[in-house]
Design a protein around this motif. Structure first.
Motif, mmCIF file in Angstrom:
data_model
loop_
_atom_site.group_PDB
_atom_site.id
_atom_site.type_symbol
_atom_site.label_atom_id
_atom_site.label_comp_id
_atom_site.label_asym_id
_atom_site.label_seq_id
_atom_site.Cartn_x
_atom_site.Cartn_y
_atom_site.Cartn_z
ATOM 1 N N UNK A 136 5.956 -3.344 -11.687
ATOM 2 C CA UNK A 136 5.926 -1.890 -11.327
ATOM 3 C C UNK A 136 7.186 -1.208 -11.895
ATOM 4 N N UNK A 137 8.458 -1.780 -11.600
ATOM 5 C CA UNK A 137 9.645 -1.224 -11.930
ATOM 6 C C UNK A 137 9.572 -1.175 -13.607
ATOM 7 N N UNK A 138 9.070 -2.121 -14.240
ATOM 8 C CA UNK A 138 8.918 -2.042 -15.749
ATOM 9 C C UNK A 138 8.184 -0.828 -15.976
ATOM 10 N N UNK A 139 6.978 -0.588 -15.427
ATOM 11 C CA UNK A 139 6.120 0.587 -15.767
ATOM 12 C C UNK A 139 6.925 1.810 -15.525
ATOM 13 N N UNK A 140 7.696 1.783 -14.276
ATOM 14 C CA UNK A 140 8.669 2.932 -13.858
ATOM 15 C C UNK A 140 9.636 3.110 -14.900
ATOM 16 N N UNK A 168 9.579 11.706 -11.387
ATOM 17 C CA UNK A 168 8.370 10.934 -11.892
ATOM 18 C C UNK A 168 8.192 9.406 -11.558
ATOM 19 N N UNK A 169 9.341 8.894 -11.596
ATOM 20 C CA UNK A 169 9.415 7.514 -11.239
ATOM 21 C C UNK A 169 9.087 7.206 -9.710
ATOM 22 N N UNK A 170 9.549 8.285 -8.963
ATOM 23 C CA UNK A 170 9.455 8.139 -7.311
ATOM 24 C C UNK A 170 8.286 8.189 -7.073
ATOM 25 N N UNK A 171 7.399 9.121 -7.439
ATOM 26 C CA UNK A 171 5.937 9.204 -7.179
ATOM 27 C C UNK A 171 5.158 7.911 -7.586
ATOM 28 N N UNK A 172 5.618 7.294 -8.813
ATOM 29 C CA UNK A 172 4.833 6.333 -9.366
ATOM 30 C C UNK A 172 5.072 5.007 -8.581
ATOM 31 N N UNK A 173 6.362 4.867 -8.140
ATOM 32 C CA UNK A 173 6.656 3.778 -7.556
ATOM 33 C C UNK A 173 6.145 3.630 -6.085
ATOM 34 N N UNK A 174 6.262 4.771 -5.472
ATOM 35 C CA UNK A 174 5.753 4.696 -4.055
ATOM 36 C C UNK A 174 4.362 4.262 -3.892
ATOM 37 N N UNK A 175 3.657 4.940 -4.915
ATOM 38 C CA UNK A 175 2.241 4.883 -4.588
ATOM 39 C C UNK A 175 1.740 3.116 -5.021
ATOM 40 N N UNK A 176 2.386 2.937 -6.364
ATOM 41 C CA UNK A 176 2.011 1.534 -6.650
ATOM 42 C C UNK A 176 2.561 0.363 -5.627
ATOM 43 N N UNK A 177 3.781 0.415 -5.294
ATOM 44 C CA UNK A 177 4.382 -0.471 -4.192
ATOM 45 C C UNK A 177 3.599 -0.451 -2.850
ATOM 46 N N UNK A 178 3.036 0.651 -2.299
ATOM 47 C CA UNK A 178 2.261 0.754 -1.278
ATOM 48 C C UNK A 178 1.033 0.411 -1.440
ATOM 49 N N UNK A 179 0.261 0.279 -2.498
ATOM 50 C CA UNK A 179 -1.155 -0.144 -2.476
ATOM 51 C C UNK A 179 -1.275 -1.475 -3.237
ATOM 52 N N UNK A 180 -0.288 -1.859 -3.978
ATOM 53 C CA UNK A 180 -0.439 -3.223 -4.555
ATOM 54 C C UNK A 180 0.791 -4.263 -4.270
ATOM 55 N N UNK A 181 2.073 -3.829 -4.291
ATOM 56 C CA UNK A 181 3.229 -4.823 -4.299
ATOM 57 C C UNK A 181 3.126 -5.528 -3.156
ATOM 58 N N UNK A 182 3.193 -4.516 -1.949
ATOM 59 C CA UNK A 182 3.525 -4.998 -0.467
ATOM 60 C C UNK A 182 2.483 -4.755 0.216
ATOM 61 N N UNK A 183 1.349 -4.674 -0.286
ATOM 62 C CA UNK A 183 -0.048 -4.332 0.549
ATOM 63 C C UNK A 183 -0.462 -5.608 1.329
ATOM 64 N N UNK A 184 -0.621 -5.564 2.383
ATOM 65 C CA UNK A 184 -0.860 -7.154 3.393
ATOM 66 C C UNK A 184 -2.314 -7.617 2.755
ATOM 67 N N UNK A 185 -2.273 -8.947 3.216
ATOM 68 C CA UNK A 185 -3.428 -9.700 2.805
ATOM 69 C C UNK A 185 -4.680 -9.187 3.388
ATOM 70 N N UNK A 186 -4.992 -8.652 4.577
ATOM 71 C CA UNK A 186 -6.242 -8.132 4.909
ATOM 72 C C UNK A 186 -6.608 -7.027 4.350
ATOM 73 N N UNK A 187 -5.636 -6.078 3.758
ATOM 74 C CA UNK A 187 -5.936 -5.102 3.083
ATOM 75 C C UNK A 187 -6.578 -5.460 1.739
ATOM 76 N N UNK A 188 -5.915 -6.426 0.917
ATOM 77 C CA UNK A 188 -6.412 -6.966 -0.414
ATOM 78 C C UNK A 188 -7.586 -7.555 -0.454
ATOM 79 N N UNK A 189 -7.950 -8.102 0.780
ATOM 80 C CA UNK A 189 -9.130 -8.938 0.974
ATOM 81 C C UNK A 189 -10.322 -8.006 0.848
ATOM 82 N N UNK A 190 -10.408 -6.888 0.779
ATOM 83 C CA UNK A 190 -11.378 -5.764 1.042
ATOM 84 C C UNK A 190 -12.176 -5.661 -0.101
ATOM 85 N N UNK A 191 -11.700 -6.005 -1.411
ATOM 86 C CA UNK A 191 -12.593 -5.992 -2.581
ATOM 87 C C UNK A 191 -13.938 -7.180 -2.383
ATOM 88 N N UNK A 192 -14.972 -6.802 -2.750
ATOM 89 C CA UNK A 192 -16.044 -7.653 -2.794
ATOM 90 C C UNK A 192 -15.951 -8.789 -3.750
#
Length: 192
Positions: A136-140, A168-192
């Motif tokens: 995420x940081x490299x993309x940022x 620009x980087x602030x918006x990118x980082x918050x979104x990606x870190x919220x939904x991917x980097x630090x998302x808890x395991x129960x939320x990640x297990x939602x995908x079929x």
């Protein structure tokens, strides 16, 4: 029937049709279960099922508290980046884009540690979150570098260009870190 008890049609031209209770029962779902049905574009119809606990886990990191903490931590990391950029560019003659890229990389480490601990209160191991944060940081960094180089090329000064690049980087980082980097395991297990 609740508004969430719907099924999206296979094509956008078709209307959204209610999901019959018999279809839910055939899937083994309890009537009280909160179910989200979503068609993935250009892919076979796939369904994501979430009960209330899973839906809460999926949105856990999107809160006023986490956004405020993210801004505070980001502000500290940004101040560090600006300070280092100024020292390198003004004090040592390093070209501004290069100085900013180096400073961004150093401030990203501080940003990771503070966000993992305070913003997202991550219980996941650094082995799992650090590589995601690094990606995420490299993309940022890429967003920052491209935006800064572009803004400098159109004649904006270094400070204004860096402020706009940082937004620009602030918006990118918050979104990606919220939904991917630090998302808890129960939320990640939602995908079929």
């Amino acid at each position: 029937m609740t508004p969430t008890d719907t099924k999206r049609a296979d094509s956008p031209a078709q209307a959204v049709k209610p999901l019959a209770a018999s279809e839910r029962a055939a899937r083994g779902e309890r009537p009280s279960k909160f179910v989200v049905y979503a068609a993935l574009p250009k892919a076979p119809q796939k369904f994501i099922h979430m009960d209330h606990e899973q839906a809460s886990a999926a949105t856990k990191h999107f809160s006023v508290r986490s956004a405020f903490s993210f801004l505070l931590v980001g502000g500290l990391a940004t101040a560090l980046q600006y300070l280092l950029t100024a020292i390198m560019a003004l004090g040592f003659g390093v070209p501004p884009v290069r100085a900013s890229a180096i400073a961004f990389s150093i401030s990203a480490v501080a940003n990771y540690l503070l966000n993992a601990r305070f913003t997202f209160k991550s219980e996941k191991s650094h082995r799992e979150t650090l590589p995601r944060f690094a990606i995420t940081a490299l993309a940022g960094l890429l967003v920052n570098t491209i935006a800064l180089a572009f803004l400098l090329s159109i004649g904006l000064n270094v400070v204004i260009s860096q402020i706009l690049s940082t937004a620009c980087v602030l918006l990118w980082n918050y979104g990606v870190n919220s939904v991917w980097t630090f998302r808890n395991k129960k939320a990640r297990d939602l995908a079929p």
